[in-house]
Structure formats: structure tokens, C-alpha cells
Design an enzyme around this catalytic site. Structure first.
Site, PDB file in Angstrom:
ATOM      1  N   GLU A 113      -1.007   1.197   0.990  1.00  0.00           N
ATOM      2  CA  GLU A 113      -1.644   1.414   2.405  1.00  0.00           C
ATOM      3  C   GLU A 113      -2.720   2.215   2.399  1.00  0.00           C
ATOM      4  O   GLU A 113      -3.156   1.602   3.352  1.00  0.00           O
ATOM      5  CB  GLU A 113      -0.523   1.880   2.733  1.00  0.00           C
ATOM      6  CG  GLU A 113       1.253   1.580   2.909  1.00  0.00           C
ATOM      7  CD  GLU A 113       1.506   2.115   1.521  1.00  0.00           C
ATOM      8  OE1 GLU A 113       1.226   2.270   0.174  1.00  0.00           O
ATOM      9  OE2 GLU A 113       3.053   2.597   1.370  1.00  0.00           O
ATOM     10  N   ASN A 138      -1.373  -0.502  -4.181  1.00  0.00           N
ATOM     11  CA  ASN A 138      -2.292   1.230  -5.625  1.00  0.00           C
ATOM     12  C   ASN A 138      -3.189   0.918  -7.270  1.00  0.00           C
ATOM     13  O   ASN A 138      -3.075   0.186  -7.598  1.00  0.00           O
ATOM     14  CB  ASN A 138      -0.708   1.685  -5.767  1.00  0.00           C
ATOM     15  CG  ASN A 138      -0.216   1.101  -6.997  1.00  0.00           C
ATOM     16  OD1 ASN A 138      -0.385  -0.381  -6.618  1.00  0.00           O
ATOM     17  ND2 ASN A 138       0.545   1.520  -7.102  1.00  0.00           N
ATOM     18  N   CYS A 149       5.282   6.393   1.529  1.00  0.00           N
ATOM     19  CA  CYS A 149       5.152   7.528   1.668  1.00  0.00           C
ATOM     20  C   CYS A 149       4.575   8.757   2.456  1.00  0.00           C
ATOM     21  O   CYS A 149       3.711   7.510   3.620  1.00  0.00           O
ATOM     22  CB  CYS A 149       4.532   8.066   0.121  1.00  0.00           C
ATOM     23  SG  CYS A 149       2.678   8.449  -0.264  1.00  0.00           S
ATOM     24  N   CYS A 198      -3.230   5.494  -2.761  1.00  0.00           N
ATOM     25  CA  CYS A 198      -1.647   4.053  -2.876  1.00  0.00           C
ATOM     26  C   CYS A 198      -2.278   2.966  -1.483  1.00  0.00           C
ATOM     27  O   CYS A 198      -3.147   2.528  -0.983  1.00  0.00           O
ATOM     28  CB  CYS A 198      -0.949   4.704  -1.430  1.00  0.00           C
ATOM     29  SG  CYS A 198      -0.050   6.066  -2.013  1.00  0.00           S
ATOM     30  N   CYS A 247       1.039   8.696   3.680  1.00  0.00           N
ATOM     31  CA  CYS A 247       0.359   6.962   4.415  1.00  0.00           C
ATOM     32  C   CYS A 247       0.817   7.362   5.552  1.00  0.00           C
ATOM     33  O   CYS A 247       0.711   6.473   6.135  1.00  0.00           O
ATOM     34  CB  CYS A 247       1.526   6.001   3.116  1.00  0.00           C
ATOM     35  SG  CYS A 247       0.493   5.522   1.659  1.00  0.00           S
ATOM     36  N   GLU A 255      -4.157   3.768  -9.979  1.00  0.00           N
ATOM     37  CA  GLU A 255      -3.870   5.488 -10.752  1.00  0.00           C
ATOM     38  C   GLU A 255      -5.239   6.320 -10.882  1.00  0.00           C
ATOM     39  O   GLU A 255      -5.788   5.222 -11.448  1.00  0.00           O
ATOM     40  CB  GLU A 255      -2.691   4.884 -10.744  1.00  0.00           C
ATOM     41  CG  GLU A 255      -1.539   4.701 -10.079  1.00  0.00           C
ATOM     42  CD  GLU A 255      -0.143   4.480 -11.156  1.00  0.00           C
ATOM     43  OE1 GLU A 255      -0.225   5.078 -12.016  1.00  0.00           O
ATOM     44  OE2 GLU A 255       0.795   4.593 -10.439  1.00  0.00           O
TER      45      GLU A 255
HETATM   46  N1  THU Z   1       2.844   3.693  -3.730  1.00  0.00           N
HETATM   47  C1  THU Z   1       2.181   3.152  -2.633  1.00  0.00           C
HETATM   48  O1  THU Z   1       1.295   2.853  -3.472  1.00  0.00           O
HETATM   49  N2  THU Z   1       2.321   3.201  -1.384  1.00  0.00           N
HETATM   50  C2  THU Z   1       3.953   3.749  -0.778  1.00  0.00           C
HETATM   51  O2  THU Z   1       3.819   3.939  -0.552  1.00  0.00           O
HETATM   52  C3  THU Z   1       4.192   4.887  -2.162  1.00  0.00           C
HETATM   53  C4  THU Z   1       4.243   5.291  -3.889  1.00  0.00           C
HETATM   54  C5  THU Z   1       2.277   4.151  -5.107  1.00  0.00           C
HETATM   55  C6  THU Z   1       1.821   5.406  -5.592  1.00  0.00           C
HETATM   56  C7  THU Z   1       1.588   5.204  -7.706  1.00  0.00           C
HETATM   57  O3  THU Z   1       0.757   4.915  -7.837  1.00  0.00           O
HETATM   58  C8  THU Z   1       2.720   4.689  -7.632  1.00  0.00           C
HETATM   59  O4  THU Z   1       3.524   3.642  -6.359  1.00  0.00           O
HETATM   60  C9  THU Z   1       3.913   5.357  -7.417  1.00  0.00           C
HETATM   61  O5  THU Z   1       4.541   6.455  -7.154  1.00  0.00           O
END
Ligand code: THU
Length: 134
Positions: free
Chosen positions: A55, A42, A86, A53, A89, A44
Site C-alpha cells: 500500500e 511489498n 496494517c 508494504c 498503512c 522486504e
Molecule cells: N504487508 C503488506 O504489504 N501490506 C499490509 O498491509 C500487511 C503486510 C507485507 C509486509 C511484509 O512484506 C509481509 O506482508 C508480511 O508482513
């Protein structure tokens, strides 16, 4: 199938995460049908909704390298419970990877395997775009 190797790749990818605001590290490893692995983490943004994310990072990397057929994706975070993808994804996995094995893990490296259709039943699909009536 023993997906320990794929989980290890997802854990490795987690180290590269850039969770500047959430401090929630996630790694993913996507296995193609012919055995290649694309990893992702991930990333940000200060404009939070631009965050990507792990994935989707892995999936977009693979697609941009020409991959089109997938077998499984492993997802790792530093969580007690299995870390599940999430909603956004799930849609991308469904659209691009189709019904693959989704390999969840946790801090103890336990493994739970689900299918895309388990996590996103009755999905919106490209066929729906072609069957509208007007
Ligand atoms: N996140 C992911 O990378 N994958 C997911 O399926 C759930 C959330 C990340 C996004 C963000 O950077 C952090 O987790 C908190 O939501």
C-alpha cells in the site's frame, strides 16, 4: 461502484512482490480522483523492519509523481480471508489519501469495501499538530 478493475490491478501488482523472508505476497492499486492507477507491492529487507508494504509503495509512487487526490485503494494477497492493511498503512492512507474507499479482496476475488475512517477511527491527524497548547 464496481472496483473489479482495481482489484485486478492489485492482483497483477502482487506478482512483482519481493517477500524474500515472509513469502507473503501483497499487491495494491491506488486510484486517483481523475482515474489514474498506481500499483505497488511489498518489498522486504534482510533488516526486517525496513520492509515496505504494498500500500505504501503505491501511495509513495503516486505522491512522487505529483498526485494529491485519491478515490480508492485495492489490496490483494493470497489469503482466504479479506487482507486488511496494517496499522502503519492505515495511518499513511489517512494522512495522504484521506477518507477513501479501501477495497479488500481474497483468494476467491470476493470484494469488501470499507472507508479509511472504518479502519482507523479517531485518527491522529495533521490538525492535531497545530492545536497543541504549548
Ligand atoms: N504487508 C503488506 O504489504 N501490506 C499490509 O498491509 C500487511 C503486510 C507485507 C509486509 C511484509 O512484506 C509481509 O506482508 C508480511 O508482513
Amino acid at each position: 461502484m464496481d472496483y473489479t478493475f482495481l482489484v485486478e490491478k492489485a492482483i497483477e501488482a502482487k506478482k512483482n512482490a519481493m517477500p524474500t523472508y515472509s513469502n507473503f505476497y501483497v499487491g495494491a492499486a491506488l486510484l486517483t480522483e481523475d482515474g489514474k492507477i498506481y500499483s505497488g507491492c511489498n518489498v522486504e529487507s534482510s533488516s526486517y523492519s525496513l520492509t515496505m508494504c504494498a500500500e505504501r509503495t503505491a501511495i509513495f509512487k503516486a505522491v512522487s509523481e505529483g498526485e494529491r487526490k485519491f478515490k480508492a485503494i485495492a489490496i490483494a494477497a493470497d489469503t482466504i480471508e479479506f487482507c486488511s492493511p496494517c496499522g502503519a498503512c492505515r495511518q499513511i492512507i489517512s494522512d495522504i489519501c484521506k477518507d477513501i474507499d479501501i477495497v479488500l479482496t481474497n483468494q476467491k476475488k470476493e470484494i469488501k469495501i470499507l472507508r479509511t475512517k472504518d479502519l482507523l477511527p479517531f485518527a491522529f491527524e495533521d490538525i492535531d499538530l497545530k492545536t497543541k497548547t504549548s
